[in-house]
Design a protein around this motif. Structure first.
Motif, PDB file in Angstrom:
ATOM      1  N   SER A 257       0.826  -1.195  -0.006  1.00 34.25           N
ATOM      2  CA  SER A 257       0.170  -0.202   0.001  1.00 34.25           C
ATOM      3  C   SER A 257       0.949   1.155   0.007  1.00 34.25           C
ATOM      4  N   VAL A 258       0.644   2.358  -0.770  1.00 30.67           N
ATOM      5  CA  VAL A 258       1.336   3.553  -0.800  1.00 30.67           C
ATOM      6  C   VAL A 258       0.656   4.454   0.344  1.00 30.67           C
ATOM      7  N   PRO A 259       1.740   5.544   0.579  1.00 29.65           N
ATOM      8  CA  PRO A 259       1.316   6.407   1.439  1.00 29.65           C
ATOM      9  C   PRO A 259      -0.053   7.082   0.631  1.00 29.65           C
ATOM     10  N   ASN A 260      -0.814   7.716   1.895  1.00 34.39           N
ATOM     11  CA  ASN A 260      -2.290   8.363   1.590  1.00 34.39           C
ATOM     12  C   ASN A 260      -3.240   7.401   1.109  1.00 34.39           C
ATOM     13  N   SER A 261      -2.888   6.306   1.231  1.00 35.21           N
ATOM     14  CA  SER A 261      -4.044   5.108   1.142  1.00 35.21           C
ATOM     15  C   SER A 261      -4.694   4.859   2.348  1.00 35.21           C
ATOM     16  N   TYR A 262      -5.786   4.141   2.187  1.00 36.12           N
ATOM     17  CA  TYR A 262      -6.607   3.741   3.418  1.00 36.12           C
ATOM     18  C   TYR A 262      -5.607   3.034   4.574  1.00 36.12           C
ATOM     19  N   GLU A 263      -4.970   2.090   3.942  1.00 35.57           N
ATOM     20  CA  GLU A 263      -4.142   1.236   4.817  1.00 35.57           C
ATOM     21  C   GLU A 263      -2.961   2.029   5.500  1.00 35.57           C
ATOM     22  N   TYR A 264      -2.523   3.021   4.853  1.00 37.18           N
ATOM     23  CA  TYR A 264      -1.559   4.107   5.726  1.00 37.18           C
ATOM     24  C   TYR A 264      -1.995   4.937   6.754  1.00 37.18           C
ATOM     25  N   TYR A 265      -3.328   5.331   6.406  1.00 37.44           N
ATOM     26  CA  TYR A 265      -3.794   6.092   7.445  1.00 37.44           C
ATOM     27  C   TYR A 265      -4.251   5.394   8.758  1.00 37.44           C
ATOM     28  N   HIS A 266      -4.815   3.914   8.623  1.00 37.98           N
ATOM     29  CA  HIS A 266      -5.418   3.323   9.597  1.00 37.98           C
ATOM     30  C   HIS A 266      -4.313   2.312  10.236  1.00 37.98           C
ATOM     31  N   LEU A 267      -3.948   1.626   9.448  1.00 40.77           N
ATOM     32  CA  LEU A 267      -2.778   0.523   9.979  1.00 40.77           C
ATOM     33  C   LEU A 267      -1.806   1.020  11.160  1.00 40.77           C
ATOM     34  N   PRO A 268      -1.097   2.025  10.781  1.00 44.68           N
ATOM     35  CA  PRO A 268      -0.206   2.594  11.820  1.00 44.68           C
ATOM     36  C   PRO A 268      -0.764   3.903  12.599  1.00 44.68           C
ATOM     37  N   GLU A 269      -2.040   4.120  12.597  1.00 45.99           N
ATOM     38  CA  GLU A 269      -2.650   5.107  13.511  1.00 45.99           C
ATOM     39  C   GLU A 269      -1.852   5.122  14.833  1.00 45.99           C
ATOM     40  N   GLY A 270      -1.479   6.305  15.079  1.00 43.74           N
ATOM     41  CA  GLY A 270      -1.035   6.757  16.600  1.00 43.74           C
ATOM     42  C   GLY A 270       0.596   6.247  16.719  1.00 43.74           C
ATOM     43  N   LEU A 271       1.123   5.919  15.549  1.00 40.53           N
ATOM     44  CA  LEU A 271       2.608   5.599  15.402  1.00 40.53           C
ATOM     45  C   LEU A 271       3.266   6.603  14.628  1.00 40.53           C
ATOM     46  N   GLN A 272       4.761   6.682  14.927  1.00 37.65           N
ATOM     47  CA  GLN A 272       5.447   7.634  13.821  1.00 37.65           C
ATOM     48  C   GLN A 272       5.965   7.156  12.663  1.00 37.65           C
ATOM     49  N   ASP A 273       5.708   7.738  11.377  1.00 36.51           N
ATOM     50  CA  ASP A 273       6.390   7.024  10.296  1.00 36.51           C
ATOM     51  C   ASP A 273       7.919   7.619  10.205  1.00 36.51           C
ATOM     52  N   ALA A 274       8.840   6.382  10.456  1.00 40.91           N
ATOM     53  CA  ALA A 274      10.239   6.845  10.606  1.00 40.91           C
ATOM     54  C   ALA A 274      10.730   7.899   9.477  1.00 40.91           C
ATOM     55  N   PHE A 275      10.209   7.498   8.068  1.00 46.43           N
ATOM     56  CA  PHE A 275      10.604   8.268   7.248  1.00 46.43           C
ATOM     57  C   PHE A 275      10.290   9.602   7.227  1.00 46.43           C
ATOM     58  N   VAL A 276       9.238  10.127   7.744  1.00 47.81           N
ATOM     59  CA  VAL A 276       8.531  11.249   7.905  1.00 47.81           C
ATOM     60  C   VAL A 276       9.294  12.190   8.675  1.00 47.81           C
ATOM     61  N   GLU A 277       9.561  11.519  10.035  1.00 51.15           N
ATOM     62  CA  GLU A 277      10.399  12.139  11.235  1.00 51.15           C
ATOM     63  C   GLU A 277      12.285  12.065  10.824  1.00 51.15           C
ATOM     64  N   ALA A 278      12.562  11.200  10.031  1.00 55.13           N
ATOM     65  CA  ALA A 278      14.153  11.073  10.200  1.00 55.13           C
ATOM     66  C   ALA A 278      14.435  10.846   8.551  1.00 55.13           C
ATOM     67  N   GLY A 279      13.745  10.875   7.551  1.00 56.80           N
ATOM     68  CA  GLY A 279      13.983  10.587   6.284  1.00 56.80           C
ATOM     69  C   GLY A 279      14.697  11.443   5.345  1.00 56.80           C
ATOM     70  N   LYS A 280      15.262  11.057   4.163  1.00 50.67           N
ATOM     71  CA  LYS A 280      15.854  12.295   3.376  1.00 50.67           C
ATOM     72  C   LYS A 280      15.750  11.628   2.066  1.00 50.67           C
ATOM     73  N   GLY A 281      15.467  12.499   1.178  1.00 48.44           N
ATOM     74  CA  GLY A 281      15.035  12.066  -0.175  1.00 48.44           C
ATOM     75  C   GLY A 281      13.693  11.572  -0.719  1.00 48.44           C
ATOM     76  N   SER A 282      13.671  10.423  -1.469  1.00 49.76           N
ATOM     77  CA  SER A 282      12.616   9.472  -1.805  1.00 49.76           C
ATOM     78  C   SER A 282      12.195   8.505  -0.824  1.00 49.76           C
ATOM     79  N   GLY A 283      11.105   8.181  -0.636  1.00 47.94           N
ATOM     80  CA  GLY A 283      10.755   7.061   0.224  1.00 47.94           C
ATOM     81  C   GLY A 283      10.384   5.814  -0.802  1.00 47.94           C
ATOM     82  N   THR A 284      10.613   5.853  -2.014  1.00 48.54           N
ATOM     83  CA  THR A 284      10.240   4.624  -2.975  1.00 48.54           C
ATOM     84  C   THR A 284      11.084   3.509  -2.603  1.00 48.54           C
ATOM     85  N   SER A 285      10.475   2.469  -2.381  1.00 51.24           N
ATOM     86  CA  SER A 285      11.167   1.238  -2.038  1.00 51.24           C
ATOM     87  C   SER A 285      10.991   0.140  -2.996  1.00 51.24           C
TER      88      SER A 285
END
Length: 331
Positions: A257-285
């Motif tokens: 599932s990609v960012p901004n999907s239903y899965e992204y909003y609901h599965l890790p709700e209440g947790l921090q996205d390590a990429f948003v908090e400490a990432g650089k560049g593209s998150g494409t994996s």
């Protein structure tokens, strides 16, 4: 020229509405209206088109440019889930994690072992690791979980539990929780592999034949929609493990599932996205297609501070790049 500007204006408004649709995934589940989740796959393209048209209005000295600029701020957070830059944190990490979809070790089990040993992680999450393969990592002991996912840890594994397990016919998803004691404190590690779409390159590659391409698009959508709905069901068991955990949580894996999907909003709700908090560049994996696709993640409880996050594009260990993150435990 006025006609061209009118067309651009209408297109720009349309793109803005589609982008808003991706944000609505936070509120509308796939079983209710799956097409919004479909929009999340095209978010990078939609956002690029929005920015290009906004620049056009700026160059044209049109007042509407300011309206589109202000409206574009609504998508700041959604954008940094794909592309981000955070200053380096000069703190000593307490934990280093690698998450990798190994694609059954088809690119070489030895290459994966060499890479992991060089990185010297504390915990590694593997998805699609290949049940017939036995990995050997320095100082890391595994706890076999299933035919699809497994976890290795330098630290003592206290308890482990399956959250989702495939029935091989309808459901091909896996998830598990592993409680690990680190320096006298227990943390819960949740390894996730949501239902795959099972696409092959020839299934999504358009060849210029309008009839064949139209059929391919229809076939793709027929796979996407049911899978989105399955993800909604699969999230429930994982959310229960997170919500009822007496320990801080680290959630990682291949979400399909990609960012901004239903899965992204609901599965890790209440947790921090390590990429948003400490990432650089593209998150494409996921690199098998020539399109920006971020489907591999690492999330953590607020008490586990992300210090760094890296998608390592220097190696080709599978059709996914390995994701590496370091963390600091808050006292």
């Amino acid at each position: 020229m006025k006609i061209i500007r009118l067309i651009f204006f209408i297109v720009h408004i349309g793109i803005a509405f589609l982008l808003v649709g991706t944000i609505l995934n936070a509120y509308i589940p796939p079983k209710t209206f799956p097409w919004l989740n479909l929009l999340s796959l095209g978010f990078p393209v939609l956002m690029i088109a929005y920015v290009v048209l906004t620049l056009f209005w700026i160059i044209s000295w049109k007042k509407r440019a300011f309206v589109f600029l202000l409206f574009g701020l609504l998508f700041f957070k959604p954008v940094i889930r794909w592309i981000n830059y955070t200053p380096q944190k000069n703190e000593t990490p307490d934990l280093k994690i690698i998450s990798l979809n190994a694609k059954g070790g088809l690119y070489g089990k030895e290459n994966i072992e060499s890479f992991v040993n060089a990185q010297n992680p504390d915990v590694i999450f593997l998805q699609e690791y290949g049940a017939n393969k036995k990995y050997h990592f320095n100082k890391l002991k595994d706890r076999p979980e299933s035919h699809i996912i497994t976890i290795f840890s330098k630290y003592r594994i206290v308890e482990q539990k399956q959250l989702i397990e495939s029935d091989y016919e309808y459901n091909n998803a896996y998830a598990s929780q592993t409680d690990i004691e680190i320096k006298g404190k227990i943390y819960r590690f949740i390894n996730v592999y949501l239902q795959p779409f099972k696409f092959q390159k020839n299934m999504v590659k358009l060849n210029g034949n309008s009839e064949e391409d139209e059929q391919k698009v229809k076939d793709v959508v027929k796979r996407l929609i049911p899978t989105f709905k399955m993800h909604q069901e699969q999230i429930i068991a994982i959310r229960k493990s997170i919500d009822e955990s007496p320990y801080p949580v680290i959630l990682a894996g291949d979400f399909n599932s990609v960012p901004n999907s239903y899965e992204y909003y609901h599965l890790p709700e209440g947790l921090q996205d390590a990429f948003v908090e400490a990432g650089k560049g593209s998150g494409t994996s996921f690199h098998d297609y020539k399109f920006p696709i971020r489907i591999d993640y690492i999330f953590s409880s607020p008490s586990i501070k992300p210090l760094s996050y890296k998608v390592d594009r220097s190696v080709r260990l599978s059709d996914h790049f390995p994701v590496i993150a370091t963390f600091k435990f808050e006292k």
